[in-house]
Write a protein that holds these residues in place. Structure first.
Motif, mmCIF file in Angstrom:
data_model
loop_
_atom_site.group_PDB
_atom_site.id
_atom_site.type_symbol
_atom_site.label_atom_id
_atom_site.label_comp_id
_atom_site.label_asym_id
_atom_site.label_seq_id
_atom_site.Cartn_x
_atom_site.Cartn_y
_atom_site.Cartn_z
ATOM 1 N N PRO A 1 0.819 -1.054 -0.134
ATOM 2 C CA PRO A 1 0.000 -0.093 0.058
ATOM 3 C C PRO A 1 0.719 1.318 -0.037
ATOM 4 N N VAL A 2 2.114 1.172 0.403
ATOM 5 C CA VAL A 2 3.058 2.255 0.582
ATOM 6 C C VAL A 2 3.868 2.336 -0.679
ATOM 7 N N THR A 3 4.129 3.427 -1.618
ATOM 8 C CA THR A 3 5.189 3.357 -2.513
ATOM 9 C C THR A 3 6.069 4.608 -2.551
ATOM 10 N N ILE A 4 7.422 4.240 -2.240
ATOM 11 C CA ILE A 4 8.500 5.106 -2.157
ATOM 12 C C ILE A 4 9.347 5.064 -3.410
ATOM 13 N N VAL A 5 9.706 6.125 -4.117
ATOM 14 C CA VAL A 5 10.303 6.212 -5.195
ATOM 15 C C VAL A 5 11.544 6.931 -4.943
ATOM 16 N N GLU A 6 12.593 6.662 -4.904
ATOM 17 C CA GLU A 6 13.836 7.330 -4.617
ATOM 18 C C GLU A 6 14.431 7.659 -5.900
ATOM 19 N N TYR A 7 15.097 9.032 -5.808
ATOM 20 C CA TYR A 7 15.690 9.621 -6.915
ATOM 21 C C TYR A 7 17.091 9.673 -6.392
ATOM 22 N N SER A 8 18.154 9.164 -7.178
ATOM 23 C CA SER A 8 19.375 9.166 -6.478
ATOM 24 C C SER A 8 20.660 9.464 -7.256
ATOM 25 N N ASP A 9 21.898 9.545 -6.941
ATOM 26 C CA ASP A 9 23.013 9.457 -7.608
ATOM 27 C C ASP A 9 24.101 8.713 -6.698
ATOM 28 N N PHE A 10 24.788 7.817 -7.139
ATOM 29 C CA PHE A 10 25.462 6.683 -6.367
ATOM 30 C C PHE A 10 26.937 7.535 -5.821
ATOM 31 N N GLN A 11 27.134 8.652 -6.539
ATOM 32 C CA GLN A 11 28.433 9.320 -6.119
ATOM 33 C C GLN A 11 28.097 10.549 -5.142
ATOM 34 N N CYS A 12 26.750 10.548 -4.789
ATOM 35 C CA CYS A 12 26.477 11.796 -3.949
ATOM 36 C C CYS A 12 26.377 11.279 -2.435
ATOM 37 N N PRO A 13 27.151 12.233 -1.712
ATOM 38 C CA PRO A 13 27.420 11.821 -0.119
ATOM 39 C C PRO A 13 25.963 11.931 0.453
ATOM 40 N N TYR A 14 25.000 12.847 0.059
ATOM 41 C CA TYR A 14 23.656 12.898 0.858
ATOM 42 C C TYR A 14 22.855 11.888 0.328
ATOM 43 N N CYS A 15 23.073 11.349 -0.961
ATOM 44 C CA CYS A 15 22.391 9.979 -1.231
ATOM 45 C C CYS A 15 22.672 8.816 -0.468
ATOM 46 N N GLU A 16 24.028 8.766 -0.267
ATOM 47 C CA GLU A 16 24.274 7.558 0.724
ATOM 48 C C GLU A 16 23.600 7.537 2.046
ATOM 49 N N ARG A 17 23.736 8.837 2.787
ATOM 50 C CA ARG A 17 23.011 9.049 3.855
ATOM 51 C C ARG A 17 21.502 8.833 3.908
ATOM 52 N N LEU A 18 20.741 9.159 2.746
ATOM 53 C CA LEU A 18 19.576 8.846 2.745
ATOM 54 C C LEU A 18 19.181 7.258 2.741
#
Length: 264
Positions: A103-120
């Motif tokens: 029932p819950v859909t989470i779409v993640e937009y990211s970049d594998f070299q982004c430090p903030y993306c790693e934290r998220l």
């Protein structure tokens, strides 16, 4: 008498040639601004030195005010999205975590070299663990041009995802864990990570070069831009966007607000 009239006429002409006090002030202000702009342009270090001299407390107040304003804007945006949810494309074949019926859909937009993306990614893992079977997650890409290996990593991930979702999930974590080394690793080293995750080297290399993988990433990036997003990471949770490396509790709060579902 004619001489007196001539003198008075000369005085009037002379007075008319001078600006009023208000006019003079405006001229002085404009001249000052122009001179200041020229000076700062020619000597930018003056501005930097002035900024350094500003009281730390003043800077803190300004920063807090800007942060508060941005938070209010985000909240207003989220309220609008609750009424009119964003609708990212959810291809069942691209679901990385959970089932198509969740029932819950989470779409993640990211970049594998982004430090903030790693934290998220770490915080999202915590949230998904608490949501269990109630959530599904789709991973999408917005590799930044400034990150040398981000596009290659995105292609690698999609190539593995097309083969084996469990291997793709492992690769997701391996890429983030090694993000400081991705440029150094190069394509061969990245393929080694895919093999370590459980993918087949030759099949992965072939898929990386396929039009389908390129098409997926380009579609992700186009969708990202269509929503007005500018920087990664971003989550879209049941149509409501969450920007930045937010903590797991904030992710779960949006889940509660949009679905009524409470995590364990």
């Amino acid at each position: 008498m004619p001489r007196l009239c001539a003198i008075l006429w000369a005085i009037l002409l002379l007075a008319a040639s001078f600006p009023t006090h208000a006019q003079a002030q405006q001229i002085q202000d404009q001249q000052f601004k122009e001179q200041l702009a020229r000076t700062l342009k020619q000597n930018p270090e003056l501005l930097l030195n002035a900024i350094r001299e500003i009281d730390v407390d003043v800077l803190d107040v300004l920063q807090q005010a800007a942060l508060k304003k941005r938070q209010q804007e985000i909240q207003q945006e989220q309220e609008r999205e609750k009424q009119n949810p964003l609708k990212p494309v959810v291809d069942p074949s691209r679901i990385l975590v959970g089932s198509a019926q969740a029932p819950v859909t989470i779409v993640e937009y990211s970049d594998f070299q982004c430090p903030y993306c790693e934290r998220l990614a770490l915080e999202l893992d915590k949230a998904l663990a608490r949501l269990g079977t109630q959530a599904r997650m789709v991973f999408k890409h917005n590799p930044l041009r400034s990150h040398e290996s981000a596009m290659t990593a995105a292609k690698l991930f999609e190539a593995v995802s097309m083969q084996d979702k469990q291997a793709a999930r492992k690769l997701y974590h391996l890429l983030f864990a090694n993000q400081d080394r991705l440029d150094e690793l190069g394509e061969k080293g990245l393929l080694d990570l895919a093999v370590q995750a459980g993918a087949k080297r030759e099949a992965t290399l072939k898929a990386m070069q396929s039009p389908e993988v390129q098409k997926r990433i380009e579609a992700d990036m186009a969708e990202f831009r269509s929503f007005g997003f500018s920087g990664v990471p971003v989550l879209v949770i049941n149509g409501v966007s969450v920007r930045g490396a937010v903590p797991a509790e904030e992710i779960l709060q949006i889940v509660r607000d949009t679905s009524g579902i409470r995590a364990k």
